[in-house]
Structures are given as structure tokens and as C-alpha cells.
Motif scaffolding. Structure first.
Motif, PDB file in Angstrom:
ATOM      1  N   ASP A   1      27.761 -30.597 -12.907  1.00 31.70           N
ATOM      2  CA  ASP A   1      28.694 -30.333 -14.002  1.00 31.70           C
ATOM      3  C   ASP A   1      29.700 -31.469 -14.171  1.00 31.70           C
ATOM      4  N   SER A   2      29.989 -31.770 -15.438  1.00 37.64           N
ATOM      5  CA  SER A   2      31.126 -32.644 -15.793  1.00 37.64           C
ATOM      6  C   SER A   2      31.040 -34.080 -15.297  1.00 37.64           C
ATOM      7  N   THR A   3      29.849 -34.574 -14.923  1.00 37.17           N
ATOM      8  CA  THR A   3      29.789 -35.986 -14.527  1.00 37.17           C
ATOM      9  C   THR A   3      29.993 -36.880 -15.752  1.00 37.17           C
ATOM     10  N   TYR A   4      29.924 -36.292 -16.950  1.00 33.56           N
ATOM     11  CA  TYR A   4      30.041 -37.040 -18.207  1.00 33.56           C
ATOM     12  C   TYR A   4      31.483 -37.159 -18.696  1.00 33.56           C
ATOM     13  N   VAL A   5      32.431 -36.681 -17.878  1.00 32.88           N
ATOM     14  CA  VAL A   5      33.844 -36.876 -18.217  1.00 32.88           C
ATOM     15  C   VAL A   5      34.584 -37.456 -17.014  1.00 32.88           C
TER      16      VAL A   5
ATOM     17  N   LEU B   1      23.523 -49.033  -7.086  1.00 30.42           N
ATOM     18  CA  LEU B   1      23.258 -48.824  -8.516  1.00 30.42           C
ATOM     19  C   LEU B   1      24.306 -47.916  -9.164  1.00 30.42           C
ATOM     20  N   ILE B   2      24.601 -48.228 -10.414  1.00 32.86           N
ATOM     21  CA  ILE B   2      25.564 -47.427 -11.177  1.00 32.86           C
ATOM     22  C   ILE B   2      24.855 -46.861 -12.409  1.00 32.86           C
ATOM     23  N   ALA B   3      25.006 -45.543 -12.607  1.00 34.90           N
ATOM     24  CA  ALA B   3      24.372 -44.880 -13.755  1.00 34.90           C
ATOM     25  C   ALA B   3      25.441 -44.459 -14.748  1.00 34.90           C
ATOM     26  N   ARG B   4      25.052 -44.361 -16.018  1.00 34.46           N
ATOM     27  CA  ARG B   4      25.989 -43.867 -17.034  1.00 34.46           C
ATOM     28  C   ARG B   4      25.630 -42.443 -17.430  1.00 34.46           C
TER      29      ARG B   4
ATOM     30  N   ASP C   1      32.049 -39.297 -23.980  1.00 31.73           N
ATOM     31  CA  ASP C   1      32.188 -40.514 -23.171  1.00 31.73           C
ATOM     32  C   ASP C   1      30.828 -40.874 -22.561  1.00 31.73           C
ATOM     33  N   ASN C   2      30.747 -42.015 -21.904  1.00 29.17           N
ATOM     34  CA  ASN C   2      29.512 -42.442 -21.244  1.00 29.17           C
ATOM     35  C   ASN C   2      29.952 -43.025 -19.893  1.00 29.17           C
ATOM     36  N   VAL C   3      30.092 -42.138 -18.917  1.00 32.76           N
ATOM     37  CA  VAL C   3      30.866 -42.448 -17.708  1.00 32.76           C
ATOM     38  C   VAL C   3      30.014 -43.101 -16.623  1.00 32.76           C
ATOM     39  N   PRO C   4      30.420 -44.290 -16.131  1.00 30.04           N
ATOM     40  CA  PRO C   4      29.675 -44.926 -15.050  1.00 30.04           C
ATOM     41  C   PRO C   4      29.994 -44.290 -13.692  1.00 30.04           C
ATOM     42  N   ARG C   5      28.955 -44.014 -12.900  1.00 23.47           N
ATOM     43  CA  ARG C   5      29.145 -43.477 -11.545  1.00 23.47           C
ATOM     44  C   ARG C   5      28.099 -44.080 -10.615  1.00 23.47           C
ATOM     45  N   GLN C   6      28.528 -44.366  -9.392  1.00 21.96           N
ATOM     46  CA  GLN C   6      27.599 -44.822  -8.353  1.00 21.96           C
ATOM     47  C   GLN C   6      26.565 -43.722  -8.098  1.00 21.96           C
ATOM     48  N   ILE C   7      25.308 -44.086  -7.927  1.00 23.62           N
ATOM     49  CA  ILE C   7      24.296 -43.067  -7.605  1.00 23.62           C
ATOM     50  C   ILE C   7      24.471 -42.588  -6.164  1.00 23.62           C
ATOM     51  N   VAL C   8      24.808 -43.499  -5.268  1.00 22.17           N
ATOM     52  CA  VAL C   8      25.064 -43.122  -3.872  1.00 22.17           C
ATOM     53  C   VAL C   8      26.581 -43.072  -3.665  1.00 22.17           C
ATOM     54  N   GLN C   9      27.065 -41.885  -3.310  1.00 25.39           N
ATOM     55  CA  GLN C   9      28.511 -41.710  -3.168  1.00 25.39           C
ATOM     56  C   GLN C   9      28.841 -41.060  -1.840  1.00 25.39           C
TER      57      GLN C   9
ATOM     58  N   CYS D   1      24.520 -38.831  -6.569  1.00 24.55           N
ATOM     59  CA  CYS D   1      25.117 -38.303  -7.784  1.00 24.55           C
ATOM     60  C   CYS D   1      24.070 -38.417  -8.883  1.00 24.55           C
ATOM     61  N   LEU D   2      23.340 -37.327  -9.092  1.00 19.23           N
ATOM     62  CA  LEU D   2      22.230 -37.308 -10.049  1.00 19.23           C
ATOM     63  C   LEU D   2      22.509 -36.233 -11.082  1.00 19.23           C
ATOM     64  N   ALA D   3      21.989 -36.413 -12.297  1.00 23.00           N
ATOM     65  CA  ALA D   3      22.161 -35.382 -13.320  1.00 23.00           C
ATOM     66  C   ALA D   3      21.314 -35.733 -14.530  1.00 23.00           C
ATOM     67  N   SER D   4      20.938 -34.705 -15.273  1.00 23.22           N
ATOM     68  CA  SER D   4      20.232 -34.952 -16.535  1.00 23.22           C
ATOM     69  C   SER D   4      21.129 -35.706 -17.510  1.00 23.22           C
ATOM     70  N   HIS D   5      22.429 -35.759 -17.231  1.00 19.42           N
ATOM     71  CA  HIS D   5      23.361 -36.480 -18.115  1.00 19.42           C
ATOM     72  C   HIS D   5      23.170 -37.997 -18.042  1.00 19.42           C
ATOM     73  N   ILE D   6      22.444 -38.464 -17.042  1.00 17.94           N
ATOM     74  CA  ILE D   6      22.253 -39.914 -16.914  1.00 17.94           C
ATOM     75  C   ILE D   6      21.298 -40.404 -18.002  1.00 17.94           C
ATOM     76  N   GLY D   7      21.741 -41.462 -18.725  1.00 15.79           N
ATOM     77  CA  GLY D   7      20.889 -42.017 -19.778  1.00 15.79           C
ATOM     78  C   GLY D   7      20.567 -43.469 -19.535  1.00 15.79           C
ATOM     79  N   GLU D   8      21.218 -44.047 -18.531  1.00 12.41           N
ATOM     80  CA  GLU D   8      21.093 -45.490 -18.342  1.00 12.41           C
ATOM     81  C   GLU D   8      21.489 -45.834 -16.906  1.00 12.41           C
ATOM     82  N   ILE D   9      20.799 -46.819 -16.338  1.00 13.31           N
ATOM     83  CA  ILE D   9      21.251 -47.365 -15.059  1.00 13.31           C
ATOM     84  C   ILE D   9      21.610 -48.822 -15.344  1.00 13.31           C
ATOM     85  N   ILE D  10      22.817 -49.190 -15.001  1.00 10.72           N
ATOM     86  CA  ILE D  10      23.314 -50.509 -15.407  1.00 10.72           C
ATOM     87  C   ILE D  10      22.442 -51.619 -14.808  1.00 10.72           C
TER      88      ILE D  10
END
Ligand code: OGA
Ligand code: MN
Length: 287
Positions: free
Chosen positions: A111-115, A159-162, A186-194, A205-214
Motif C-alpha cells: 500500500d501507498s508506495t506511490y506516495v 536498483l531503484i524502481a518508480r 506521483d511517480n515515486v522512486p524507491r530502492q528495491i532492496v531496503q 520493496c515490490l508492488a504492482s505500482h512499479i512501472g519502471e526501473i531506473i
């Protein structure tokens, strides 16, 4: 504390019986409850007769109630309805907008990884349950991270995902955003390994909200994401919650993923209420 704890799954999760969450919690109970969520990732507490006000009071014990993640909540209430029932008690048609938006809950997500800030905890309370189906599945992404093979772990380490709500809703077939809504997504960047600070373990940190890996092409990113989610959600790593009225679930979004399972939404009623607690620490500067 007069609570009894029992394991939900060999790898994570705990069931607590005994707490009266409709009464104000003492300081020790608060600490114990937060500790249980952060240690086990998911806490199931049956038989809690909570109305919306009591749910809010309970969430306030756990931290600051999240308003940021509620941008798409049309009525902007603190407690959000995860429900297929209209105000008049009838079953919502499948064309209903909220219904369409919530279909994406059936994809594995956090939940809420997109904010920003995200939500550290989510609470979900059952008011009406379908006779069949409508379960919620969970996995622990610390377990998932610990079970990665070393080469994969090294590959994703930095790796960082948006994350955007737009991506998860597109994957579930919903594109009906207004221009105004799109401007707020928003399109929030987060480390995949946290690092999951409270437990000192490392989580994905995984989610269907991910649309891109930088820095990665779209196809490669989609394949990698699919591989990671698949390995995190192997059947032996999943806990399936079969809802009963009065069940309260609290989970730590920093170390779990979940998804809703289908039910016959044309004939069955399902009414759950949710709210989220802000991950305020995520706003502290990293030193
Ligand atoms: C949610 C959610 C799952 C469910 O409310 O965030 O994912 O089973 N719900 O309704
Ligand atoms: Mn969710």
C-alpha cells in the motif's frame, strides 16, 4: 498483557487473541502491538467490534493517520471503504468507478508506495464477508529477500524502481483518470532492496505500482519484476486469510505484500474498512 499469540504461518505472521481494541490501549499494549506488527509483518486479531470512530482511535495509537495516500478517495474520509456495497446497501455494478479502481487490489502490491511518505502500517477490518472467496493473501518480503540466490540479490542490490498508482491501475485495465487526477499522481522512486529498520532485516520493496526501473529498458524491467514477485509469492511463502466478521488485520507495508482474491461480486456482499498509518520516519534525513 493478557493476549495470546499463535503463529499464522511458519515464516511470518501472528494471531493475537484477547485484546480489547474497542477500549483505549495502555502504553505497554501499544508498544506490544506495534512490536508484533513489526516483528511478524502481519497481525490477525479476531472478534473486534470496531466502528469507524474506534478504528480511527486505534490507528492513532499506532502513529499518524495517513491522508496523503487518500488522493483517490472520493469522499476523503479517514476510514476508506473497500466494499462492493453502495450507500443504500445495494451491490455496486461492475461499471462503478470505485469498483474498477479497486480491482487492482487483486494484483500483488504494497500500500501507498506511490506516495511520499508511504504508509508503514495498514489496518483492514471486516464488517460483511462473502460466504465464499474474497480472501486476502500475504507474503513477507524479508523472507523473499533472504531466499534470493546471491547472483540475483547482487543484481538488484542498488536498483531503484518508480511507483505510481497509474501503473497498477493500467495493469488491471483501468485508465479512466481525469486530467486533474493525473496531475496529482506521483511517480515515486524507491530502492528495491531496503533495510527494515525495526527488525534489522532486509526486505524487498515490490508492488504492482512499479512501472519502471531506473536505467533499465521496459521489457527487461517488466521481466525482472515478474520474476521477483513470482519468487516472493511461491505458494509455500503465502498466508491466506479467510475473513470472518470482526477480524482486524494490521500489516507492515515495509516488509510484506498482499493481494485481494476474487469472489462473486455480483451476488455476494463484502465490506471491509481500511486506514493507513504514515511512515513518518521515511521523511527524516538520512545521515
Ligand atoms: C487494500 C487491499 C485487500 C482486500 O485495501 O489495500 O489491498 O482483500 N485490500 O480487500
Ligand atoms: Mn492493499
Amino acid at each position: 498483557m493478557n493476549w495470546t499469540a499463535s503463529a499464522l504461518h511458519p515464516l511470518f505472521g501472528v494471531r493475537l487473541t484477547g485484546p480489547r481494541l474497542d477500549l483505549p490501549l495502555g502504553d505497554l499494549d501499544k508498544v506490544d502491538l506495534i512490536g508484533a506488527v513489526e516483528t511478524h509483518g502481519l497481525v490477525v486479531i479476531p472478534n473486534q467490534p470496531l466502528d469507524d470512530d474506534r478504528l480511527v482511535a486505534l490507528a492513532e495509537h499506532l502513529g499518524e493517520i495517513d491522508r496523503v495516500g487518500r488522493k483517490v478517495n472520493i469522499d476523503r474520509a479517514l476510514v476508506f471503504r473497500v466494499s462492493n456495497i453502495a450507500e443504500d446497501g445495494s451491490i455496486l455494478p461492475v461499471e462503478d468507478r470505485m469498483f474498477q479502481i479497486n480491482i487492482a487490489n487483486q494484483l500483488w502490491h504494497t500500500d501507498s508506495t506511490y506516495v511520499r511518505p508511504g504508509s508503514k502500517f495498514s489496518l483492514l477490518h471486516a464488517r460483511i464477508c462473502p460466504a465464499e472467496g474474497g480472501n486476502t493473501e500475504f507474503c513477507d518480503t524479508r523472507v523473499a529477500c533472504e531466499r534470493l540466490d546471491p547472483a540475483m540479490r547482487e543484481r538488484i542490490e542498488s536498483l531503484i524502481a518508480r511507483h505510481s498508482l497509474r501503473h497498477s491501475r493500467r495493469k488491471a485495465g483501468f485508465n479512466g483518470w481525469s486530467e486533474q487526477e493525473l496531475a496529482t499522481l506521483d511517480n515515486v522512486p524507491r530502492q528495491i532492496v531496503q533495510r527494515h529498520e525495526p527488525s534489522g532485516r532486509t526486505a524487498l520493496c515490490l508492488a504492482s505500482h512499479i512501472g519502471e526501473i531506473i536505467g533499465m529498458g521496459d521489457d527487461e524491467a517488466a521481466t525482472l519484476l515478474e520474476t521477483l514477485i513470482e519468487s516472493a509469492t511461491r505458494p509455500e511463502l503465502i498466508y491466506t486469510h479467510h475473513w470472518a466478521v470482526g477480524d482486524l488485520l494490521i500489516w507492515d507495508n515495509r516488509c510484506t505484500m498482499h493481494r485481494a482474491m476474487p469472489f462473486d461480486h455480483r451476488t455476494q456482499k463484502r465490506d471491509l474498512r481500511t486506514l493507513r498509518v504514515t511512515d513518518s520516519e521515511a521523511l527524516l534525513p538520512v545521515v
